[in-house]
Design a protein around this motif. Structure first.
Motif, PDB file in Angstrom:
ATOM      1  N   ASP A  95       0.802  -1.224   0.000  1.00 50.84           N
ATOM      2  CA  ASP A  95       0.000   0.000   0.000  1.00 50.84           C
ATOM      3  C   ASP A  95       0.834   1.273   0.000  1.00 50.84           C
ATOM      4  OD1 ASP A  95      -2.381  -1.372  -0.029  1.00 50.84           O
ATOM      5  OD2 ASP A  95      -2.660  -1.301   2.134  1.00 50.84           O
ATOM      6  N   ASN A  96       2.124   1.144   0.275  1.00 53.79           N
ATOM      7  CA  ASN A  96       3.004   2.306   0.286  1.00 53.79           C
ATOM      8  C   ASN A  96       3.138   2.827  -1.143  1.00 53.79           C
ATOM      9  OD1 ASN A  96       5.125   4.140   0.401  1.00 53.79           O
ATOM     10  ND2 ASN A  96       6.427   2.835   1.651  1.00 53.79           N
ATOM     11  N   ILE A  97       2.747   4.098  -1.369  1.00 48.11           N
ATOM     12  CA  ILE A  97       2.764   4.639  -2.738  1.00 48.11           C
ATOM     13  C   ILE A  97       4.173   4.770  -3.305  1.00 48.11           C
ATOM     14  CG2 ILE A  97       0.553   5.819  -2.524  1.00 48.11           C
ATOM     15  CD1 ILE A  97       2.097   8.416  -2.056  1.00 48.11           C
ATOM     16  N   LYS A  98       5.173   4.768  -2.432  1.00 46.15           N
ATOM     17  CA  LYS A  98       6.563   4.862  -2.891  1.00 46.15           C
ATOM     18  C   LYS A  98       7.188   3.490  -3.146  1.00 46.15           C
ATOM     19  CE  LYS A  98       7.324   9.218  -0.560  1.00 46.15           C
ATOM     20  NZ  LYS A  98       8.067   9.946   0.467  1.00 46.15           N
ATOM     21  N   CYS A  99       6.423   2.438  -2.898  1.00 42.19           N
ATOM     22  CA  CYS A  99       6.920   1.071  -3.048  1.00 42.19           C
ATOM     23  C   CYS A  99       6.177   0.387  -4.191  1.00 42.19           C
ATOM     24  CB  CYS A  99       6.714   0.303  -1.738  1.00 42.19           C
ATOM     25  SG  CYS A  99       7.358  -1.385  -1.775  1.00 42.19           S
ATOM     26  N   ASP A 100       6.882  -0.426  -4.951  1.00 42.36           N
ATOM     27  CA  ASP A 100       6.250  -1.127  -6.076  1.00 42.36           C
ATOM     28  C   ASP A 100       6.209  -2.645  -5.888  1.00 42.36           C
ATOM     29  OD1 ASP A 100       8.940  -1.691  -6.357  1.00 42.36           O
ATOM     30  OD2 ASP A 100       9.058  -1.124  -8.471  1.00 42.36           O
ATOM     31  N   TYR A 101       6.304  -3.112  -4.627  1.00 44.68           N
ATOM     32  CA  TYR A 101       6.322  -4.550  -4.373  1.00 44.68           C
ATOM     33  C   TYR A 101       4.958  -5.164  -4.641  1.00 44.68           C
ATOM     34  CZ  TYR A 101       6.994  -9.031  -2.138  1.00 44.68           C
ATOM     35  OH  TYR A 101       7.072 -10.368  -1.898  1.00 44.68           O
ATOM     36  N   LYS A 102       4.948  -6.266  -5.400  1.00 40.54           N
ATOM     37  CA  LYS A 102       3.712  -6.985  -5.744  1.00 40.54           C
ATOM     38  C   LYS A 102       3.999  -8.477  -5.759  1.00 40.54           C
ATOM     39  CE  LYS A 102       2.167  -3.227  -8.560  1.00 40.54           C
ATOM     40  NZ  LYS A 102       2.112  -2.601  -9.830  1.00 40.54           N
ATOM     41  N   VAL A 103       3.004  -9.251  -5.384  1.00 41.51           N
ATOM     42  CA  VAL A 103       3.083 -10.711  -5.461  1.00 41.51           C
ATOM     43  C   VAL A 103       2.101 -11.147  -6.530  1.00 41.51           C
ATOM     44  CG1 VAL A 103       2.747 -12.883  -4.228  1.00 41.51           C
ATOM     45  CG2 VAL A 103       3.679 -10.902  -3.012  1.00 41.51           C
ATOM     46  N   LYS A 104       2.604 -11.757  -7.582  1.00 41.25           N
ATOM     47  CA  LYS A 104       1.773 -12.193  -8.711  1.00 41.25           C
ATOM     48  C   LYS A 104       0.825 -13.299  -8.277  1.00 41.25           C
ATOM     49  CE  LYS A 104       1.790 -12.410 -13.480  1.00 41.25           C
ATOM     50  NZ  LYS A 104       0.844 -11.491 -14.014  1.00 41.25           N
ATOM     51  N   ASN A 105      -0.412 -13.224  -8.728  1.00 36.35           N
ATOM     52  CA  ASN A 105      -1.401 -14.262  -8.475  1.00 36.35           C
ATOM     53  C   ASN A 105      -1.149 -15.394  -9.469  1.00 36.35           C
ATOM     54  OD1 ASN A 105      -3.617 -15.663  -7.583  1.00 36.35           O
ATOM     55  ND2 ASN A 105      -5.104 -14.405  -8.625  1.00 36.35           N
ATOM     56  N   GLN A 106      -0.822 -16.567  -8.959  1.00 37.38           N
ATOM     57  CA  GLN A 106      -0.451 -17.697  -9.805  1.00 37.38           C
ATOM     58  C   GLN A 106      -1.651 -18.496 -10.311  1.00 37.38           C
ATOM     59  OE1 GLN A 106       2.731 -18.130 -10.775  1.00 37.38           O
ATOM     60  NE2 GLN A 106       3.246 -16.326  -9.561  1.00 37.38           N
ATOM     61  N   LEU A 107      -2.812 -18.299  -9.699  1.00 37.36           N
ATOM     62  CA  LEU A 107      -3.988 -19.075 -10.046  1.00 37.36           C
ATOM     63  C   LEU A 107      -5.047 -18.214 -10.732  1.00 37.36           C
ATOM     64  CD1 LEU A 107      -4.316 -20.948  -6.645  1.00 37.36           C
ATOM     65  CD2 LEU A 107      -3.248 -21.798  -8.733  1.00 37.36           C
ATOM     66  N   GLU A 108      -5.989 -18.864 -11.384  1.00 44.94           N
ATOM     67  CA  GLU A 108      -7.084 -18.133 -12.019  1.00 44.94           C
ATOM     68  C   GLU A 108      -7.981 -17.490 -10.958  1.00 44.94           C
ATOM     69  OE1 GLU A 108     -10.943 -19.314 -14.597  1.00 44.94           O
ATOM     70  OE2 GLU A 108      -9.030 -20.132 -15.292  1.00 44.94           O
ATOM     71  N   ASN A 109      -8.217 -18.219  -9.875  1.00 44.15           N
ATOM     72  CA  ASN A 109      -9.003 -17.692  -8.767  1.00 44.15           C
ATOM     73  C   ASN A 109      -8.072 -17.293  -7.636  1.00 44.15           C
ATOM     74  OD1 ASN A 109     -11.549 -18.233  -9.984  1.00 44.15           O
ATOM     75  ND2 ASN A 109     -11.303 -20.373  -9.443  1.00 44.15           N
ATOM     76  N   ILE A 110      -8.611 -16.601  -6.662  1.00 43.97           N
ATOM     77  CA  ILE A 110      -7.811 -16.194  -5.516  1.00 43.97           C
ATOM     78  C   ILE A 110      -7.858 -17.285  -4.461  1.00 43.97           C
ATOM     79  CG2 ILE A 110      -7.620 -14.502  -3.670  1.00 43.97           C
ATOM     80  CD1 ILE A 110      -8.993 -12.647  -5.934  1.00 43.97           C
ATOM     81  N   ASP A 111      -6.692 -17.750  -4.074  1.00 41.58           N
ATOM     82  CA  ASP A 111      -6.564 -18.782  -3.052  1.00 41.58           C
ATOM     83  C   ASP A 111      -6.478 -18.098  -1.695  1.00 41.58           C
ATOM     84  OD1 ASP A 111      -5.888 -20.844  -1.367  1.00 41.58           O
ATOM     85  OD2 ASP A 111      -4.167 -21.515  -2.540  1.00 41.58           O
ATOM     86  N   LEU A 112      -7.550 -18.194  -0.903  1.00 36.98           N
ATOM     87  CA  LEU A 112      -7.598 -17.504   0.383  1.00 36.98           C
ATOM     88  C   LEU A 112      -6.561 -18.032   1.360  1.00 36.98           C
ATOM     89  CD1 LEU A 112     -11.440 -17.052   0.865  1.00 36.98           C
ATOM     90  CD2 LEU A 112      -9.771 -15.398   0.035  1.00 36.98           C
ATOM     91  N   GLU A 113      -6.220 -19.306   1.276  1.00 40.79           N
ATOM     92  CA  GLU A 113      -5.181 -19.864   2.146  1.00 40.79           C
ATOM     93  C   GLU A 113      -3.818 -19.265   1.797  1.00 40.79           C
ATOM     94  OE1 GLU A 113      -5.448 -21.705   4.945  1.00 40.79           O
ATOM     95  OE2 GLU A 113      -7.583 -21.331   4.620  1.00 40.79           O
ATOM     96  N   GLU A 114      -3.560 -19.077   0.524  1.00 35.70           N
ATOM     97  CA  GLU A 114      -2.311 -18.447   0.095  1.00 35.70           C
ATOM     98  C   GLU A 114      -2.285 -16.983   0.534  1.00 35.70           C
ATOM     99  OE1 GLU A 114       1.449 -18.138  -1.597  1.00 35.70           O
ATOM    100  OE2 GLU A 114       0.288 -19.937  -1.197  1.00 35.70           O
ATOM    101  N   LEU A 115      -3.411 -16.300   0.389  1.00 46.15           N
ATOM    102  CA  LEU A 115      -3.503 -14.896   0.794  1.00 46.15           C
ATOM    103  C   LEU A 115      -3.282 -14.741   2.296  1.00 46.15           C
ATOM    104  CD1 LEU A 115      -4.147 -12.032  -0.221  1.00 46.15           C
ATOM    105  CD2 LEU A 115      -6.547 -12.511   0.256  1.00 46.15           C
ATOM    106  N   LYS A 116      -3.788 -15.692   3.065  1.00 46.54           N
ATOM    107  CA  LYS A 116      -3.669 -15.652   4.519  1.00 46.54           C
ATOM    108  C   LYS A 116      -2.202 -15.636   4.970  1.00 46.54           C
ATOM    109  CE  LYS A 116      -6.728 -18.131   6.751  1.00 46.54           C
ATOM    110  NZ  LYS A 116      -7.423 -19.256   7.413  1.00 46.54           N
ATOM    111  N   LYS A 117      -1.307 -16.168   4.159  1.00 48.44           N
ATOM    112  CA  LYS A 117       0.116 -16.207   4.500  1.00 48.44           C
ATOM    113  C   LYS A 117       0.743 -14.818   4.581  1.00 48.44           C
ATOM    114  CE  LYS A 117       0.848 -20.641   2.228  1.00 48.44           C
ATOM    115  NZ  LYS A 117       1.520 -21.310   1.110  1.00 48.44           N
ATOM    116  N   TYR A 118       0.073 -13.801   4.020  1.00 47.45           N
ATOM    117  CA  TYR A 118       0.627 -12.450   3.984  1.00 47.45           C
ATOM    118  C   TYR A 118       0.090 -11.544   5.089  1.00 47.45           C
ATOM    119  CZ  TYR A 118       2.632 -13.838  -0.417  1.00 47.45           C
ATOM    120  OH  TYR A 118       3.372 -14.481  -1.372  1.00 47.45           O
ATOM    121  N   ILE A 119      -0.763 -12.069   5.964  1.00 50.08           N
ATOM    122  CA  ILE A 119      -1.298 -11.271   7.070  1.00 50.08           C
ATOM    123  C   ILE A 119      -0.160 -10.933   8.031  1.00 50.08           C
ATOM    124  CG2 ILE A 119      -2.857 -11.252   9.052  1.00 50.08           C
ATOM    125  CD1 ILE A 119      -4.725 -13.086   7.474  1.00 50.08           C
TER     126      ILE A 119
END
Length: 74
Positions: free
Chosen positions: A19-43
């Motif tokens: 969310d930092n506007i000065k940062c461009d870090y992104k994690v590419k979504n590897q699946l067609e749908n969003i995997d909530l278990e994978e997303l949970k790893k970033y909390i």
């Protein structure tokens, strides 16, 4: 059973973006749908580039609530 058309199509190229506007870090979504278990790893995980929290628990809960609404509507 008849093939149903979705009212809301969800396409997300990135699983997480900083969310930092000065940062461009992104994690590419590897699946067609969003995997909530994978997303949970970033909390409460810090961004490796700037140190900001990538995903708060509140953000995760808001997203999962939104997903339930979208799934219900579809």
């Amino acid at each position: 059973m008849r093939n149903r058309r979705k009212l809301i199509e969800l396409s997300q190229e990135y699983l997480v973006t900083c969310d930092n506007i000065k940062c461009d870090y992104k994690v590419k979504n590897q699946l067609e749908n969003i995997d909530l278990e994978e997303l949970k790893k970033y909390i409460n995980v810090k961004c490796p580039k700037c140190g900001n929290i990538l995903l708060t628990n509140e953000d995760y809960l808001n997203f999962t609530s939104l997903m339930r609404i979208i799934n219900f509507m579809n």
